[in-house]
Design a protein around this motif. Structure first.
Motif, PDB file in Angstrom:
ATOM      1  N   ASP A  49       7.947 -28.846   0.544  1.00 18.27           N
ATOM      2  CA  ASP A  49       6.483 -28.970   0.557  1.00 18.27           C
ATOM      3  C   ASP A  49       5.957 -29.110   1.981  1.00 18.27           C
ATOM      4  N   ALA A  50       6.670 -29.865   2.805  1.00 17.32           N
ATOM      5  CA  ALA A  50       6.237 -30.055   4.194  1.00 17.32           C
ATOM      6  C   ALA A  50       6.269 -28.737   4.956  1.00 17.32           C
ATOM      7  N   ASP A  52       5.947 -25.723   3.577  1.00 17.68           N
ATOM      8  CA  ASP A  52       4.813 -24.944   3.068  1.00 17.68           C
ATOM      9  C   ASP A  52       3.507 -25.389   3.723  1.00 17.68           C
ATOM     10  N   ASP A  53       3.362 -26.690   3.923  1.00 16.21           N
ATOM     11  CA  ASP A  53       2.126 -27.240   4.472  1.00 16.21           C
ATOM     12  C   ASP A  53       1.997 -27.028   5.982  1.00 16.21           C
ATOM     13  N   ALA A  54       3.105 -26.663   6.640  1.00 16.90           N
ATOM     14  CA  ALA A  54       3.060 -26.425   8.082  1.00 16.90           C
ATOM     15  C   ALA A  54       2.657 -24.998   8.419  1.00 16.90           C
ATOM     16  N   GLU A  55       3.128 -24.070   7.642  1.00 16.24           N
ATOM     17  CA  GLU A  55       2.910 -22.656   7.963  1.00 16.24           C
ATOM     18  C   GLU A  55       1.431 -22.285   7.917  1.00 16.24           C
ATOM     19  N   LYS A  57      -0.945 -23.644   9.425  1.00 15.66           N
ATOM     20  CA  LYS A  57      -1.865 -24.769   9.614  1.00 15.66           C
ATOM     21  C   LYS A  57      -1.596 -25.559  10.895  1.00 15.66           C
ATOM     22  N   LYS A  71      -6.858 -27.196  14.925  1.00 14.67           N
ATOM     23  CA  LYS A  71      -5.765 -27.510  14.005  1.00 14.67           C
ATOM     24  C   LYS A  71      -5.039 -28.814  14.364  1.00 14.67           C
ATOM     25  N   TYR A  74      -5.070 -31.919  11.949  1.00 15.46           N
ATOM     26  CA  TYR A  74      -4.168 -31.698  10.812  1.00 15.46           C
ATOM     27  C   TYR A  74      -2.715 -31.867  11.262  1.00 15.46           C
ATOM     28  N   TRP A  78       0.045 -34.286   9.751  1.00 18.55           N
ATOM     29  CA  TRP A  78       1.293 -33.724   9.204  1.00 18.55           C
ATOM     30  C   TRP A  78       2.515 -34.412   9.812  1.00 18.55           C
ATOM     31  N   ARG A  81       2.922 -37.889   8.478  1.00 21.97           N
ATOM     32  CA  ARG A  81       3.483 -37.818   7.119  1.00 21.97           C
ATOM     33  C   ARG A  81       4.993 -37.603   7.172  1.00 21.97           C
ATOM     34  N   HIS A 178       9.786 -17.441   5.792  1.00 21.45           N
ATOM     35  CA  HIS A 178       9.035 -18.366   6.642  1.00 21.45           C
ATOM     36  C   HIS A 178       8.884 -17.825   8.059  1.00 21.45           C
TER      37      HIS A 178
END
Length: 445
Positions: A49-50, A52-55, A57, A71, A74, A78, A81, A178
């Motif tokens: 999930d991390a 996915d949330d990085a690409e 963003k 950015k 965010y 990130w 987190r 990725h």
């Protein structure tokens, strides 16, 4: 005419091993896994999930464009987190080769996203990789026998999948799960490497055929080997065309400023990396990915007995520049390969009769061998030009952005000898490799 002197070599016993499958190498896809790696599940979904949330963003920390700066909040959230992730136990992944490969790839991407999305602090203060990433990537890496950092295997081999999932992966049906920058330059750069890897599978088959000959000195075996060397020439010529055509698909300026910085390892930046929770962090191989980690290219060198370490007496003598180059580069790059692929190269180097030694005794083989060397030298000539275009030539260009943004970025960046993504100075290294290849020729001796 066949030289009967070849018959005076002591015929070796037929090899009992050296099968590609024993080294986790597929007969169709070579060093690529035969199927795309499955996503991690259960407790490890937090890593997936991390990623996915990085690409798309996160932006490079030293990118001073406004589109990048927006950015950063965010990115701060990130990274916070990620720092609060639990330390996950990877013990039950042991023995699950595909899950281990996936874990390594995901963790390696997370490490580089975490590191390179941080704005520079203006001083060479070490960058701490949080324990929740550092400890598991080191543990997984030991299982796989690979460096605990982003490698060629992560960005290309384990990252690849068919563009059309209904068809098998091929040079014309490949995509990547990725990317860091999301640019076409990054995707096309990986595609170029993938095409070369897939074309190189034929070379692996040629090598295996040679290794399985009951008697390499037999007349029929020598004739087959000569034909196979000519096949190898064709493959290397195709590899040369592949890398020469890269400039049509990969914009040099975009690659240098928007893609390449994401690949940097600890050896490539002003600040060294410290893996928190790992006692021997200072001794880890953390150089980052490089095309020099392609096992296919190493296999060609080992098979043809190219002496990159200058250990054998060959002519012409190495130049002073050759002697000063990083002679341990190729050997060091092997540590960034999966352990099974390293084992393949070690066993290849230990074949009873090296093909160069055999070629010395036979005019038929000598001619075919030298043609292979000349093709490989031309490959390295072209590779040197392409690599210099994407590194040395671009080092003097301005980064993307308005004049004010460019000045800001230039102020925070350090300058030094232009290095490859694996951390080595490009020009002298590639010249030394080209010259070592040329010294392997037999005709002038």
């Amino acid at each position: 005419m066949f030289n009967s002197a070849v018959l005076r070599l002591e015929p070796p016993e037929a090899p009992t091993g050296f099968k590609l499958e024993d080294y986790n190498v597929d007969y169709a896809t070579g060093f690529f896994p035969p199927e795309p790696l499955p996503r991690l599940t259960g407790q490890f979904e937090i890593w997936e999930d991390a990623l996915d949330d990085a690409e798309g963003k996160l932006s490079l920390g030293d990118d001073t464009r406004e589109s990048a700066k927006v950015k950063r909040p965010y990115g701060d959230a990130w990274r916070e987190r990620v720092r609060n992730f639990p330390l996950l136990d990877t013990d039950h992944l042991a023995g699950e080769i595909r899950l281990l490969q996936r874990a390594h790839m995901v963790l390696a991407f997370l490490v580089n996203f975490y590191t390179h999305s941080q704005p520079p602090n203006g001083s060479p203060i070490p960058i701490h990789i949080p324990e929740c990433l550092a400890v598991p990537i080191v543990k997984v890496s030991r299982e796989l026998g690979i460096a605990p950092v982003l490698t060629f295997a992560d960005t290309v081999l384990w990252n690849a999948k068919p563009a059309d999932s209904q068809l098998p992966m091929s040079a014309n049906n490949i995509s990547f799960a990725h990317t860091f920058s999301g640019t076409s330059s990054e995707t096309n750069y990986h595609t170029t490497s993938a095409k070369a890897e897939l074309r190189g599978v034929e070379i692996l088959r040629i090598i295996e055929d040679y290794a399985h000959l009951p008697d390499v000195t037999d007349l029929h075996a020598v004739s087959k080997t000569a034909r196979d060397l000519r096949r190898l020439v064709t493959v290397v010529q195709d590899l040369t065309d592949i890398i020469q055509n890269m400039k049509d698909a990969v914009d040099p300026h975009s690659f240098y400023w928007e893609v390449r910085p994401w690949f940097r390892g600890s050896d490539c930046g002003a600040s060294k990396w410290i893996y928190d929770g790992v006692p021997e962090s200072d001794s880890l191989d953390l150089g980052g990915p490089s095309a020099g980690q392609s096992t296919v290219m190493h296999a060609i060198d080992v098979f043809l007995d190219v002496d990159h370490k200058l250990q054998q007496k060959r002519s012409p003598a190495p130049s002073e520049e050759n002697k000063k180059a990083d002679k341990g580069f190729m050997e060091r790059m092997r540590r960034y390969m999966p352990g099974s692929h390293q084992a393949y190269l070690r066993d290849l180097a230990a074949l009873p009769v090296p093909i160069r030694s055999l070629a010395k005794t036979s005019p038929v083989l000598r001619e075919s061998y030298d043609l292979a060397i000349l093709a490989l030298k031309k490959f390295r000539d072209i590779h040197m030009r392409v690599a210099c275009l994407y590194t040395i030539s671009m080092a003097g260009t301005a980064p993307p952005g308005t004049p004010e943004e460019v000045l800001e970025r230039q102020r925070i960046q350090s300058r030094g000898p232009t290095k490859g993504t694996g951390g080595s100075s490009v020009a002298s290294l590639l010249k030394a490799g080209r010259d070592a290849t040329d010294r392997s020729r037999l005709a002038r001796r």
